[in-house]
Design a protein around this motif. Structure first.
Motif, PDB file in Angstrom:
ATOM      1  N   UNK A  69     -70.712  28.004  22.894  1.00  0.00           N
ATOM      2  CA  UNK A  69     -72.297  27.945  22.840  1.00  0.00           C
ATOM      3  C   UNK A  69     -72.972  27.226  21.878  1.00  0.00           C
ATOM      4  N   UNK A  70     -73.885  26.599  22.284  1.00  0.00           N
ATOM      5  CA  UNK A  70     -74.721  25.543  21.491  1.00  0.00           C
ATOM      6  C   UNK A  70     -74.042  24.295  21.004  1.00  0.00           C
ATOM      7  N   UNK A  71     -72.682  23.962  21.387  1.00  0.00           N
ATOM      8  CA  UNK A  71     -72.188  22.613  21.241  1.00  0.00           C
ATOM      9  C   UNK A  71     -72.878  21.508  21.790  1.00  0.00           C
ATOM     10  N   UNK A  72     -73.288  20.422  21.290  1.00  0.00           N
ATOM     11  CA  UNK A  72     -73.532  19.297  21.720  1.00  0.00           C
ATOM     12  C   UNK A  72     -72.575  18.347  22.496  1.00  0.00           C
ATOM     13  N   UNK A  73     -72.724  18.199  23.573  1.00  0.00           N
ATOM     14  CA  UNK A  73     -71.829  17.422  24.410  1.00  0.00           C
ATOM     15  C   UNK A  73     -71.708  15.958  24.008  1.00  0.00           C
ATOM     16  N   UNK A  74     -72.937  15.722  23.640  1.00  0.00           N
ATOM     17  CA  UNK A  74     -72.957  14.023  23.487  1.00  0.00           C
ATOM     18  C   UNK A  74     -72.334  13.588  22.037  1.00  0.00           C
ATOM     19  N   UNK A  75     -72.342  14.560  21.145  1.00  0.00           N
ATOM     20  CA  UNK A  75     -71.580  14.076  19.808  1.00  0.00           C
ATOM     21  C   UNK A  75     -70.332  14.769  19.361  1.00  0.00           C
ATOM     22  N   UNK A  76     -69.914  15.378  20.476  1.00  0.00           N
ATOM     23  CA  UNK A  76     -68.544  16.349  20.495  1.00  0.00           C
ATOM     24  C   UNK A  76     -67.594  15.440  20.157  1.00  0.00           C
ATOM     25  N   UNK A  77     -66.837  15.789  19.054  1.00  0.00           N
ATOM     26  CA  UNK A  77     -65.559  15.048  18.882  1.00  0.00           C
ATOM     27  C   UNK A  77     -64.175  16.047  18.600  1.00  0.00           C
ATOM     28  N   UNK A  78     -63.015  15.860  19.125  1.00  0.00           N
ATOM     29  CA  UNK A  78     -61.665  16.566  18.533  1.00  0.00           C
ATOM     30  C   UNK A  78     -61.198  15.894  17.492  1.00  0.00           C
ATOM     31  N   UNK A  79     -60.874  16.547  16.405  1.00  0.00           N
ATOM     32  CA  UNK A  79     -60.368  16.299  15.031  1.00  0.00           C
ATOM     33  C   UNK A  79     -58.924  16.420  15.113  1.00  0.00           C
ATOM     34  N   UNK A  80     -58.134  17.357  15.823  1.00  0.00           N
ATOM     35  CA  UNK A  80     -56.825  17.626  15.977  1.00  0.00           C
ATOM     36  C   UNK A  80     -56.794  18.902  15.085  1.00  0.00           C
ATOM     37  N   UNK A  81     -55.355  19.435  15.514  1.00  0.00           N
ATOM     38  CA  UNK A  81     -54.962  20.870  14.885  1.00  0.00           C
ATOM     39  C   UNK A  81     -56.092  22.134  15.240  1.00  0.00           C
ATOM     40  N   UNK A  82     -56.756  21.872  16.315  1.00  0.00           N
ATOM     41  CA  UNK A  82     -57.553  23.000  16.796  1.00  0.00           C
ATOM     42  C   UNK A  82     -59.053  22.705  16.208  1.00  0.00           C
ATOM     43  N   UNK A  83     -59.163  21.867  15.541  1.00  0.00           N
ATOM     44  CA  UNK A  83     -60.539  21.547  14.835  1.00  0.00           C
ATOM     45  C   UNK A  83     -61.470  20.478  15.685  1.00  0.00           C
ATOM     46  N   UNK A  84     -62.653  20.471  15.704  1.00  0.00           N
ATOM     47  CA  UNK A  84     -63.579  19.984  16.431  1.00  0.00           C
ATOM     48  C   UNK A  84     -64.917  19.744  15.651  1.00  0.00           C
ATOM     49  N   UNK A  85     -66.054  18.943  15.890  1.00  0.00           N
ATOM     50  CA  UNK A  85     -67.099  19.044  15.460  1.00  0.00           C
ATOM     51  C   UNK A  85     -68.128  18.248  16.084  1.00  0.00           C
ATOM     52  N   UNK A  86     -69.405  18.486  16.061  1.00  0.00           N
ATOM     53  CA  UNK A  86     -70.373  17.806  16.726  1.00  0.00           C
ATOM     54  C   UNK A  86     -71.433  17.287  15.869  1.00  0.00           C
ATOM     55  N   UNK A  87     -72.574  16.948  16.025  1.00  0.00           N
ATOM     56  CA  UNK A  87     -73.535  16.551  15.110  1.00  0.00           C
ATOM     57  C   UNK A  87     -73.993  17.764  14.209  1.00  0.00           C
ATOM     58  N   UNK A  88     -73.903  19.203  14.588  1.00  0.00           N
ATOM     59  CA  UNK A  88     -74.558  20.314  14.182  1.00  0.00           C
ATOM     60  C   UNK A  88     -73.320  21.214  13.367  1.00  0.00           C
ATOM     61  N   UNK A  89     -72.315  21.163  13.893  1.00  0.00           N
ATOM     62  CA  UNK A  89     -71.349  22.347  13.665  1.00  0.00           C
ATOM     63  C   UNK A  89     -70.074  21.832  13.690  1.00  0.00           C
ATOM     64  N   UNK A  90     -69.177  22.621  12.956  1.00  0.00           N
ATOM     65  CA  UNK A  90     -67.788  22.415  12.986  1.00  0.00           C
ATOM     66  C   UNK A  90     -66.991  23.409  13.724  1.00  0.00           C
ATOM     67  N   UNK A  91     -65.880  23.178  14.314  1.00  0.00           N
ATOM     68  CA  UNK A  91     -65.094  24.294  15.198  1.00  0.00           C
ATOM     69  C   UNK A  91     -63.648  24.483  14.673  1.00  0.00           C
ATOM     70  N   UNK A  92     -63.203  25.736  15.248  1.00  0.00           N
ATOM     71  CA  UNK A  92     -61.646  25.547  15.138  1.00  0.00           C
ATOM     72  C   UNK A  92     -61.421  26.624  16.440  1.00  0.00           C
ATOM     73  N   UNK A  93     -60.654  26.121  17.105  1.00  0.00           N
ATOM     74  CA  UNK A  93     -60.156  26.741  18.335  1.00  0.00           C
ATOM     75  C   UNK A  93     -61.467  27.348  19.283  1.00  0.00           C
ATOM     76  N   UNK A  94     -62.544  26.528  19.146  1.00  0.00           N
ATOM     77  CA  UNK A  94     -63.549  26.823  20.071  1.00  0.00           C
ATOM     78  C   UNK A  94     -64.462  27.694  19.084  1.00  0.00           C
ATOM     79  N   UNK A  95     -64.287  28.240  18.213  1.00  0.00           N
ATOM     80  CA  UNK A  95     -65.134  29.166  17.446  1.00  0.00           C
ATOM     81  C   UNK A  95     -65.908  28.385  16.053  1.00  0.00           C
ATOM     82  N   UNK A  96     -67.090  28.166  16.077  1.00  0.00           N
ATOM     83  CA  UNK A  96     -68.055  27.847  15.215  1.00  0.00           C
ATOM     84  C   UNK A  96     -67.620  28.312  13.590  1.00  0.00           C
TER      85      UNK A  96
END
Length: 210
Positions: free
Chosen positions: A152-179
């Motif tokens: 929910x709320x993730x930005x598809x245009x700026x979303x990138x995977x960082x590895x080891x379950x982590x990812x981020x977009x222009x607004x939030x960071x995530x681990x295994x899909x959780x903000x």
């Protein structure tokens, strides 16, 4: 010498029979006008139009099947298994509980219009724009997903995977899909293993360390 070779051949044949039977048992087959999966007849399947699509999927003119079970509301005329997305996602012996072996692309399948994760249709996902990233993450033109669930709320245009379950977009960071609440996305990075950090805090598996 001939007797020894004959015995050796018999042993090799006996050793190979179970694996041959297993490979046949966990696949689609057609006999006497009926379609079978896992040695059991698929009642109502049309044997004349039935095709084994691989990876546990099959279809006839009326339905699409996964592990011998009808996938509801899926159009067989447009459904296909895209090998680009599924070549390393073979379930163990084709069993529903077999699991997927490639952690980079775990269980996404894309048809012409729809997207599936572990055989379940992802509501609203766009097959034409769907891109599989890694570690369970994927996105289309409208949404970002982890293990088939919309983030929910993730930005598809700026979303990138960082590895080891982590990812981020222009607004939030995530681990295994959780903000990760409070994380500074501009400075957020993975350090080692399941550790990450931003300009202010250190995180382990997405939890801020005190």
């Amino acid at each position: 010498m001939i007797n020894r070779l004959s015995k050796l051949f018999a042993i090799i044949l006996l050793m190979s029979v179970p694996s041959l039977m297993l490979a046949q048992y966990y696949s689609y087959s057609k006999r006497n006008g009926q379609v079978y999966y896992d040695g059991k007849v698929i009642h109502g399947a049309d044997s004349h139009s039935f095709r084994d699509l691989g990876y546990g999927y099959g279809k006839d003119r009326n339905h699409v099947y996964r592990y011998g079970t009808i996938l509801e509301y899926v159009d067989p005329s447009s459904f296909k298994v895209d090998r680009r997305f599924s070549s390393d996602n073979r379930p163990s012996h084709g069993r529903p509980d077999g699991g997927y072996h490639n952690c980079e692309r775990p269980g996404y399948y894309v048809s012409t219009f729809d997207v599936f994760y572990n055989g379940e249709k992802i509501p609203g996902a766009s097959g034409s724009s769907f891109v599989i990233l890694k570690e369970g993450y994927a996105k289309d033109a409208f949404n970002v997903y982890w293990m088939g669930k919309k983030i929910s709320g993730a930005s598809t245009s700026s979303f990138v995977c960082l590895g080891n379950g982590y990812a981020k977009d222009a607004f939030n960071a995530y681990w295994e899909g959780r903000k990760i609440n409070g994380a500074s996305t501009s400075s957020f990075k993975v350090t080692r293993g399941f550790y990450a950090e931003d300009a202010f805090d250190v995180y382990f598996k997405g939890e801020k360390l005190k």
